[in-house]
Design a protein around this motif. Structure first.
Motif, PDB file in Angstrom:
ATOM      1  N   THR A  86      46.897  54.171  38.816  1.00 24.53           N
ATOM      2  CA  THR A  86      46.853  52.880  39.531  1.00 24.53           C
ATOM      3  C   THR A  86      47.307  51.718  38.659  1.00 24.53           C
ATOM      4  O   THR A  86      46.899  50.585  38.882  1.00 24.53           O
ATOM      5  CB  THR A  86      45.425  52.600  40.028  1.00 24.53           C
ATOM      6  N   ASN A  87      48.187  51.986  37.681  1.00 27.68           N
ATOM      7  CA  ASN A  87      48.591  50.903  36.788  1.00 27.68           C
ATOM      8  C   ASN A  87      49.355  49.796  37.500  1.00 27.68           C
ATOM      9  O   ASN A  87      49.422  48.676  37.018  1.00 27.68           O
ATOM     10  CB  ASN A  87      49.423  51.452  35.620  1.00 27.68           C
ATOM     11  N   ARG A  88      49.911  50.088  38.680  1.00 28.16           N
ATOM     12  CA  ARG A  88      50.606  49.043  39.436  1.00 28.16           C
ATOM     13  C   ARG A  88      49.755  48.497  40.582  1.00 28.16           C
ATOM     14  O   ARG A  88      50.156  47.561  41.257  1.00 28.16           O
ATOM     15  CB  ARG A  88      51.934  49.580  39.979  1.00 28.16           C
ATOM     16  N   LEU A  89      48.622  49.126  40.817  1.00 26.68           N
ATOM     17  CA  LEU A  89      47.675  48.641  41.818  1.00 26.68           C
ATOM     18  C   LEU A  89      46.315  48.524  41.131  1.00 26.68           C
ATOM     19  O   LEU A  89      45.524  49.461  41.144  1.00 26.68           O
ATOM     20  CB  LEU A  89      47.596  49.605  43.003  1.00 26.68           C
ATOM     21  N   PRO A  90      46.041  47.377  40.520  1.00 31.69           N
ATOM     22  CA  PRO A  90      44.855  47.236  39.654  1.00 31.69           C
ATOM     23  C   PRO A  90      43.551  47.111  40.433  1.00 31.69           C
ATOM     24  O   PRO A  90      42.846  46.106  40.381  1.00 31.69           O
ATOM     25  CB  PRO A  90      45.168  45.957  38.877  1.00 31.69           C
ATOM     26  N   VAL A  91      43.205  48.172  41.161  1.00 25.37           N
ATOM     27  CA  VAL A  91      42.004  48.134  41.992  1.00 25.37           C
ATOM     28  C   VAL A  91      40.809  48.708  41.239  1.00 25.37           C
ATOM     29  O   VAL A  91      40.964  49.541  40.351  1.00 25.37           O
ATOM     30  CB  VAL A  91      42.210  48.906  43.307  1.00 25.37           C
ATOM     31  N   SER A  92      39.617  48.286  41.634  1.00 29.87           N
ATOM     32  CA  SER A  92      38.380  48.819  41.070  1.00 29.87           C
ATOM     33  C   SER A  92      37.805  49.850  42.032  1.00 29.87           C
ATOM     34  O   SER A  92      38.225  49.964  43.190  1.00 29.87           O
ATOM     35  CB  SER A  92      37.375  47.693  40.843  1.00 29.87           C
ATOM     36  N   ILE A  93      36.799  50.588  41.576  1.00 30.31           N
ATOM     37  CA  ILE A  93      36.147  51.563  42.447  1.00 30.31           C
ATOM     38  C   ILE A  93      35.467  50.862  43.619  1.00 30.31           C
ATOM     39  O   ILE A  93      35.455  51.363  44.744  1.00 30.31           O
ATOM     40  CB  ILE A  93      35.136  52.425  41.654  1.00 30.31           C
ATOM     41  N   SER A  94      34.939  49.656  43.384  1.00 27.46           N
ATOM     42  CA  SER A  94      34.331  48.883  44.476  1.00 27.46           C
ATOM     43  C   SER A  94      35.375  48.501  45.516  1.00 27.46           C
ATOM     44  O   SER A  94      35.099  48.521  46.728  1.00 27.46           O
ATOM     45  CB  SER A  94      33.657  47.622  43.921  1.00 27.46           C
ATOM     46  N   ILE A 140      40.662  41.981  44.836  1.00 25.27           N
ATOM     47  CA  ILE A 140      41.126  43.048  43.950  1.00 25.27           C
ATOM     48  C   ILE A 140      40.682  42.782  42.518  1.00 25.27           C
ATOM     49  O   ILE A 140      40.831  41.680  41.986  1.00 25.27           O
ATOM     50  CB  ILE A 140      42.655  43.197  44.031  1.00 25.27           C
ATOM     51  N   GLY A 141      40.114  43.806  41.903  1.00 28.33           N
ATOM     52  CA  GLY A 141      39.614  43.702  40.546  1.00 28.33           C
ATOM     53  C   GLY A 141      38.227  43.114  40.453  1.00 28.33           C
ATOM     54  O   GLY A 141      37.642  43.052  39.373  1.00 28.33           O
ATOM     55  N   ALA A 142      37.680  42.693  41.608  1.00 30.85           N
ATOM     56  CA  ALA A 142      36.348  42.081  41.619  1.00 30.85           C
ATOM     57  C   ALA A 142      35.471  42.807  42.623  1.00 30.85           C
ATOM     58  O   ALA A 142      35.339  44.021  42.579  1.00 30.85           O
ATOM     59  CB  ALA A 142      36.441  40.580  41.914  1.00 30.85           C
ATOM     60  N   SER A 143      34.890  42.066  43.567  1.00 31.13           N
ATOM     61  CA  SER A 143      33.889  42.658  44.452  1.00 31.13           C
ATOM     62  C   SER A 143      34.210  42.384  45.913  1.00 31.13           C
ATOM     63  O   SER A 143      35.254  41.822  46.255  1.00 31.13           O
ATOM     64  CB  SER A 143      32.507  42.085  44.111  1.00 31.13           C
TER      65      SER A 143
END
Length: 276
Positions: A122-130, A143-146
């Motif tokens: 996911t290096n081009r889609l910087p998503v978190s597990i949340s 994205i990258g937060a909550s």
């Protein structure tokens, strides 16, 4: 936002608007559509609740690159893990586990398994597990937060049209643009998530049916339709959630054990097998 991201935002808004225009419209408008966009945003992002984990039966259908229909079970540990167990005639045939830093999968019929770092995938889609959890169950997120909440109103742009509200976060990732569409007819619910890479070679959309009335986690989608296009790979899948049979807050620490006598494969080989 940079100039390229502003251009991508315009493309994304247009894509969301065109897709939403294709949805059937209700003739009778309820009180939601008479509210201001800000009021609609608060109505969309407010119905959340605290939860730690959930185990829920699912029906899973893969439409592309092959047609497969399976029953199964999903276990979600908030902010930590997503596990999908797929079954055929009551027997597990495949399992997928996504953690914040890793992804595991195994296919029992071929005795193969996959183990990859999330960063490599996911290096081009910087998503978190949340973010992935919210995308699956039909909630807007940063994205990258909550999960997106009322407090994020100052950080998003709202575009209103009949029966729909488009939400575009002002701060976009470097490599992509994303946004959401909500249905604002007689009831309000998230109806679409869309993401577009800067090179336009990766698109991700998720469409949602109306929310459930309520769960211990608040309102969530009944059905999620995923469509992912990345270079030469196209994946379309549908997950139907049986929330009425869900078990909430009954477990933690989802684990994974490398199966014995299984052959390890990489993501490229897995995708190749899917196309066969």
């Amino acid at each position: 936002m940079t100039r390229i991201n502003k251009s991508l935002t315009c493309i994304l808004i247009a894509m969301l608007a065109v897709m939403q225009a294709c949805q059937p419209k209700k003739e009778i408008q309820g009180h939601i559509d008479s509210q201001t966009p800000t009021q609609q945003y608060y109505a969309l992002t407010s119905p959340t609740a605290e939860w730690n984990s959930v185990e829920v039966p699912i029906s899973f259908s893969l439409e592309k690159p092959q047609r497969i229909s399976l029953s199964g079970r999903a276990r979600i540990e908030q902010g930590k893990a997503i596990e999908l167990s797929m079954r055929m005639i009551g027997i597990e045939v495949a399992r997928l586990l996504i953690r914040e830093d890793s992804l595991f999968a195994m296919y029992r019929l071929e005795k193969v398994y996959l183990a990859e770092s999330i960063k490599s995938l996911t290096n081009r889609l910087p998503v978190s597990i949340s973010n992935l959890q919210d995308m699956l169950i039909g909630r807007p997120f940063i994205i990258g937060a909550s999960t997106m909440g009322p407090g994020n109103k100052k950080n998003v742009d709202l575009e209103y049209s009949l029966n729909s509200l488009t939400i575009i976060p002002q701060k976009q990732p470097k490599s992509m643009t994303y946004g959401f569409t909500a249905n604002t007819g007689q009831e309000i619910y998230l109806s679409r998530f869309a993401a577009l890479s800067d090179k336009k070679d990766i698109t991700v959309t998720a469409d949602y049916t109306p929310w459930t009335n309520t769960t211990p986690a608040g309102k969530v989608a009944r059905t999620t339709l995923l469509d992912i296009s990345a270079q030469k790979t196209n994946i379309s899948a549908q997950i139907s959630w049986k929330w009425q049979n869900a078990k909430w807050n009954t477990f933690n620490n989802i684990s994974w054990q490398v199966p014995g006598n299984y052959r390890r494969i990489n993501a490229e080989e897995l995708l190749k097998n899917l196309h066969q």
